[in-house]
Design an enzyme around this catalytic site. Structure first.
Site, short mmCIF file in Angstrom:
data_model
loop_
_atom_site.label_atom_id
_atom_site.label_comp_id
_atom_site.label_asym_id
_atom_site.label_seq_id
_atom_site.Cartn_x
_atom_site.Cartn_y
_atom_site.Cartn_z
N GLU A 120 -7.54 -2.81 -6.96
CA GLU A 120 -8.97 -2.68 -7.23
C GLU A 120 -9.26 -2.34 -8.70
O GLU A 120 -9.83 -1.29 -9.01
CB GLU A 120 -9.59 -1.66 -6.28
CG GLU A 120 -9.51 -2.17 -4.86
CD GLU A 120 -10.15 -1.28 -3.82
OE1 GLU A 120 -10.03 -0.05 -3.94
OE2 GLU A 120 -10.76 -1.81 -2.88
N GLU B 288 -4.42 -4.99 3.06
CA GLU B 288 -4.99 -3.90 3.84
C GLU B 288 -5.76 -4.54 4.99
O GLU B 288 -6.50 -5.49 4.79
CB GLU B 288 -5.96 -3.05 3.00
CG GLU B 288 -5.27 -2.29 1.90
CD GLU B 288 -6.24 -1.49 1.01
OE1 GLU B 288 -7.30 -1.06 1.48
OE2 GLU B 288 -5.90 -1.33 -0.18
C1 GAL Z 1 -9.58 -0.18 0.02
C2 GAL Z 1 -8.75 0.56 -1.00
C3 GAL Z 1 -8.02 1.72 -0.40
C4 GAL Z 1 -8.95 2.51 0.46
C5 GAL Z 1 -9.49 1.65 1.54
C6 GAL Z 1 -10.49 2.35 2.40
O1 GAL Z 1 -10.60 -0.81 -0.62
O2 GAL Z 1 -7.83 -0.28 -1.62
O3 GAL Z 1 -7.51 2.50 -1.43
O4 GAL Z 1 -10.00 2.97 -0.31
O5 GAL Z 1 -10.19 0.59 0.96
O6 GAL Z 1 -10.01 3.46 3.02
#
Ligand code: GAL
Length: 975
Positions: A413, A488
């Site tokens: 990010e 993620e």
């Molecule tokens: C993503 C980010 C993580 C965390 C997650 C939400 O955007 O990369 O670090 O913030 O969302 O828990």
């Protein structure tokens, strides 16, 4: 203004990066007790670096540590931790940082060890957050930034052998580097990883680069170790001895994979030094948009892992790391993304040893600039180029010899920018054997894999097919030739995630989908102690805002598969089921065993079966399954001992459970550990699909009017037809209930959080208006309208009660009133029973919590738990603890017992009301109701989804308003 060199951009003095090596050269760990002082600004204590400085009045701390965690679980002693997700906790004026810049000063005296003459001395810091300057005996060694990266300084000129030396370190919480470290996590500081004094012998081995490939076609490995000229590489097990820099073919090498982490111990030696290596032969490649390891497509069943401990913050000991790795392995996890920075080097050694594929991520995130429209983003500002490239170099050089590391991630990010391109370019030329990853690069100009976070199932499927929405024609062609990683997904905040198994099914179906990493391994809460109230002195997990932060993101930090004390949350069981390396399907006349391994056979597993009638074991045995090659599938007949069993009695459910267990102990689990299971109901003697909860007619008691209410068998109703007693038990309800204490997903989904919609509609404040109480022959029928104030939407309920020879039966039927435009949180009945009924047994799905879209881990059986054990302690209290598919349940205590049969229904039992659960901010806000246990007996629940950061529940798990019916039989026993 007090200034320090260390906080300015790119402070200097650190040596060039190199591999983290296990060496026989002289070394002195400098962990342990240090003198410490903390001040609110960067200036620090004049002269503190001098050997003669008197630090007698300073505090003593154990290094490594995070200073804001000193004193935890009580009040932090030095400043306090602060949690923000995206926003910087200081004005964004890069590269400047605020005057309020907490600064820790450390001093450590030591006697240098004896070492061979000559050579050099260096001081190595493995992690200091966020910027520091170091002195030895008052002489400056240098300064550095890059919190989760190793920095070494040449100390040769300043070390004084044969006498006491003093290492002094000044650490600033904020620095220019902080702009590059805006990961979603706590802002904590200090020397949080190991420190050591290392001797570098003349003619020693400063750096090594292992290249160990594997060719599945020839089954040969190929080894080349870059090391100083003249060094000799030895792999005794392979009978190999070769000069550094030369390549050797290794016929019949056994490859390394996460499934079979075969390591060969090797040494690299010169006359002056020997370093030890763990070599794993493996080749990772990309072909036709598929990510391949050793010739087989990769299926990354991964988790994102931050380094965290509820008491020590980002300072972890090796036992904790090992426990994490073992728990991952036991939970069928095979991959880790080191979100969002390189981990402690020991963690990677453990991944080599136990077998986990690793996506190693650079210590880089500039997310806070997104709030400014990415203006002045360091990722694209040439003045930050060297700092970003330095971070990439420090990661790659440190970690390049780990077979577990298959890809390098540029960071997280940080928007787009030329400096990311420069990082990629450097890494590609230095290590062409690993792929590059960066989720922010969706055109995939700099990277080798297409990566996204939180893409929903539908889009993931399109990507699997290579049909994702177009970006630009040029980018499309390049991207579509790439494998896909969900870096993620399945955000595990609070109660959830829902929909995990459906993602994994997509990964199995489409080879382009290399898999993904669930967000995230554990809740990053901080242990605190309740200061007042009935739980005074009890520990609870604290989150953002609990330390008086002016900006914070509350419990968004509590989104893990483990709670902050590392106890598994129900999501971990769900994950283990979804990530199972075998699919076991019981059906028809046989059992299908499908291997989802990519690199190993099922030779290490044993199979067993068990039959249960209504949850009571009737027979079991071993199941013969031939060893399966990776990816193979076999169908075996039902064991004769199963088919020869007498059929169960009428109405009794017979279930066959098949399980795959470790035949022998692995280093991460004992023999017998279950890796996969499957279950199906066997046909019985005309077993009804749904049980009618009634007993033989003929003995049914009549309805009798008494004292303004009614008696019906053991049931006593008030004038409005509300049940108030069952035999010996006072009860409240049952009445219709639609409300649940909103989950984090209910609260945070964007743009319209269901919780807000539900509250607007008033589902948390239903009113019950009795329309008719109709006495019948042997039955009582009660009709009511259940609606919140201010609207014409609700349910018309009919509760029809009958009695049988022992208990009472209820048919509850609800029909929607008005026009429902929103899904329901739940549909079912709420009732309360005396608090003494604290032990629950049930036949249904268990043993754990389950929701419609998160129920893969639960199996049909007979289970028991106390009401206390029914509660799942989510860091922010919310709906939890439902047991699904319940056919019968009994609550007992103090010689009294209530049974509820029918449904199947969803059972929750709590020592407090839903309202109390909803009102609580922390686990210690919940106080048991002295009078009642509160039950919900539901026909169904709304799904969980993972919309706190990701998609909502899949459409099939939306609980739409419709006509519902729930039939239950109650019977109370005792005095
Ligand atoms: C993503 C980010 C993580 C965390 C997650 C939400 O955007 O990369 O670090 O913030 O969302 O828990």
């Amino acid at each position: 203004m007090e200034e320090s060199d260390a906080i300015r951009p790119s402070p200097s003095g650190a040596l060039p990066p190199r591999a983290h090596l296990e060496s026989d050269a002289v070394a002195l760990p400098l962990d342990g007790e240090w003198s410490f002082r903390c001040s609110p600004t960067a200036g620090g204590t004049p002269g503190f670096e001098l050997a003669a400085f008197d630090d007698g009045g300073w505090d003593r701390v154990q290094v490594p540590h995070c200073w804001q965690l000193e004193g935890v679980p009580g009040r932090p002693r030095y400043g306090s931790p602060a949690y923000t997700n995206i926003a910087y906790p200081f004005p964004v004026d890069p590269p400047e940082v605020p005057d309020e810049n907490p600064t820790g000063e450390y001093r450590r005296a030591f006697d240098p060890p004896e070492a061979p003459p000559g050579g050099r001395w260096i001081v190595r810091f493995e992690g200091v957050d966020s910027a520091f300057e170091a002195w030895l005996n008052g002489k400056r060694l240098g300064a550095a930034q890059g919190s989760r990266l190793t920095h070494e300084f040449d100390a040769t000129e300043h070390l004084e052998p044969g006498r006491r030396n003093v290492l002094a370190v000044r650490v600033h919480q904020f620095s220019a580097g902080s702009y590059l470290e805006d990961q979603d996590m706590w802002w904590v500081s200090g020397i949080f990883r190991r420190v050591a004094l290392l001797h570098r012998p003349e003619g020693g081995i400063d750096d090594v680069f292992v290249h160990a490939g594997y060719d599945p076609a020839t089954r040969a490995g190929r080894l080349r170790v870059e090391a100083p000229a003249g060094a000799v590489v030895r792999v005794p097990e392979l009978g190999l001895e070769l000069p550094a820099g030369t390549a050797a073919d290794v016929p019949r090498a056994e490859p390394w994979s996460a499934e079979e982490p075969r390591l060969y111990r090797a040494t690299v030696s010169t006359a002056a030094e020997t370093v030890e290596l763990a070599i794993g032969f493996r080749t990772v490649s990309i072909s036709d948009a598929v990510l391949i390891a050793n010739g087989a497509p990769l299926a990354l069943r991964g988790v994102n892992r931050h380094e965290w401990h509820a008491r020590t913050g980002r300072a972890l000991d090796e036992a904790t790391m090992r426990a994490d790795v073992e728990l991952m392995k036991r939970s069928n996890v095979n991959a880790v993304r080191t979100s969002h920075y390189p981990p402690d080097p020991r963690f990677l050694a453990l991944c080599d040893e136990y077998g986990l594929w690793v996506l190693d991520e650079c210590d880089l995130e500039t997310h806070g600039f997104e709030l400014l429209g990415w203006r002045r983003n360091p990722a694209d500002d040439p003045s930050w180029r060297d700092a970003l490239v330095d971070r990439m170099q420090r990661m790659v050089e440190r970690d390049k010899n780990h077979p577990c590391v298959i890809g390098w991630s540029l960071g997280n990010e940080s928007g787009r920018g030329r400096n990311l391109g420069a990082m990629a370019e450097w890494a590609r030329s230095r290590d062409p054997d690993r792929f590059l990853h960066y989720e922010g690069d969706q055109d995939c100009g700099d990277v080798d894999v297409y990566s996204r976070m939180y893409a929903d199932h539908a889009e993931t499927e399109l990507i699997g097919r290579g049909e994702e929405p177009s970006a630009s024609p040029g980018a499309d062609a390049r991207r579509r030739g790439m494998p896909f990683i969900l870096c993620e997904y399945a955000h595990a905040m609070g109660n959830g995630p829902g929909g995990l198994t459906e993602y994994v099914e997509l990964f199995e179906r489409y080879p382009r989908l290399a898999g993904g990493f669930v967000w995230e391994w554990m809740d990053q809460c901080i242990a605190q102690t309740a200061q007042d109230g009935p739980h005074r002195g009890t520990e609870y997990p604290a989150y953002g805002g609990d330390f008086g932060e002016e900006l914070h993101d509350a419990n968004f930090i509590a989104d893990g598969l483990l709670f902050a004390d590392r106890a598994p949350s129900p999501a971990l069981a769900e994950l283990a089921a979804a990530y199972a390396p075998l699919a076991l399907r019981v059906g028809g006349d046989g059992i299908t065993v499908e291997s989802r391994y990519r690199h190993t056979t099922t030779g290490h597993l044993g199979f067993a079966w068990r039959c249960e009638d209504d949850g009571v074991p009737v027979a079991d045995g071993a199941l013969e399954v031939p060893p399966l090659d990776a990816g193979a599938c076999v169908r075996v007949p039902l064991p004769a001992a199963v088919t020869e069993l007498d059929p169960p009695a009428v109405g009794v459910e017979r279930w066959l459970t098949v399980s795959a267990r470790l035949a022998g102990a692995e280093r991460w689990a004992p023999a017998g550990h279950e890796v996969a299971w499957g279950q199906a109901q066997l046909p019985g003697r005309a077993a009804p699909a749904r049980r009618r909860p009634s007993r033989p007619a003929g003995t049914a008691p009549a309805l009798a009017r008494s004292g303004g209410g009614w008696d019906l068998g053991q049931a006593r109703f008030d004038a409005r037809g509300r049940l108030e007693r069952l035999g010996p038990l006072d009860v409240v309800g049952p009445v219709l209930d639609l409300w649940r204490a909103p989950t984090d997903n209910d609260e945070l989904a964007q743009p319209d959080p269901p919780a807000a919609t539900w509250r607007r509609l008033g589902l948390d404040r239903l009113r019950h208006r009795t329309i008719a109480v109709v006495p019948e022959q042997g039955a009582l029928s009660v009709v009511s309208h259940v609606m919140p104030a201010g609207t014409d939407v609700g349910f018309e309920m009919e509760y029809r009660w009958r009695a049988d020879d022992g208990g009472v039966c209820l048919d509850a039927v609800g029909s929607p009133l008005g026009t429902w435009a929103v899904p329901l949180p739940r549909w079912g009945l709420r009732m309360a029973v005396p608090a003494g009924l604290g032990d629950v047994t049930w036949f249904g799905l268990g043993p754990g919590e389950a929701y419609p879209d998160s129920a893969s881990a639960q199996r049909v059986g007979r289970f028991s738990a106390s009401v206390e054990e029914f509660q799942t302690p989510y860091a922010r209290p919310q709906e939890n603890g439902a047991r699904r598919g319940v056919r019968s349940a009994a609550l007992e205590g103090g010689g009294r017992r209530l049974t509820v049969e029918g449904g199947p229904f969803v059972l929750t039992a709590r020592p407090w009301t839903t309202e109390a659960l909803e009102a609580a901010a922390h686990t210690t806000d919940l106080v048991p109701d002295p009078e009642w246990v509160w039950l919900n007996l539901d026909a169904e629940h709304h799904g969980l989804g993972s919309a706190a950061c990701g998609p909502p529940e899949l459409p099939e798990y939306r609980l739409e308003a419709r006509r519902f019916m729930l039939s239950l039989r109650f019977e109370a026993l005792g005095r």
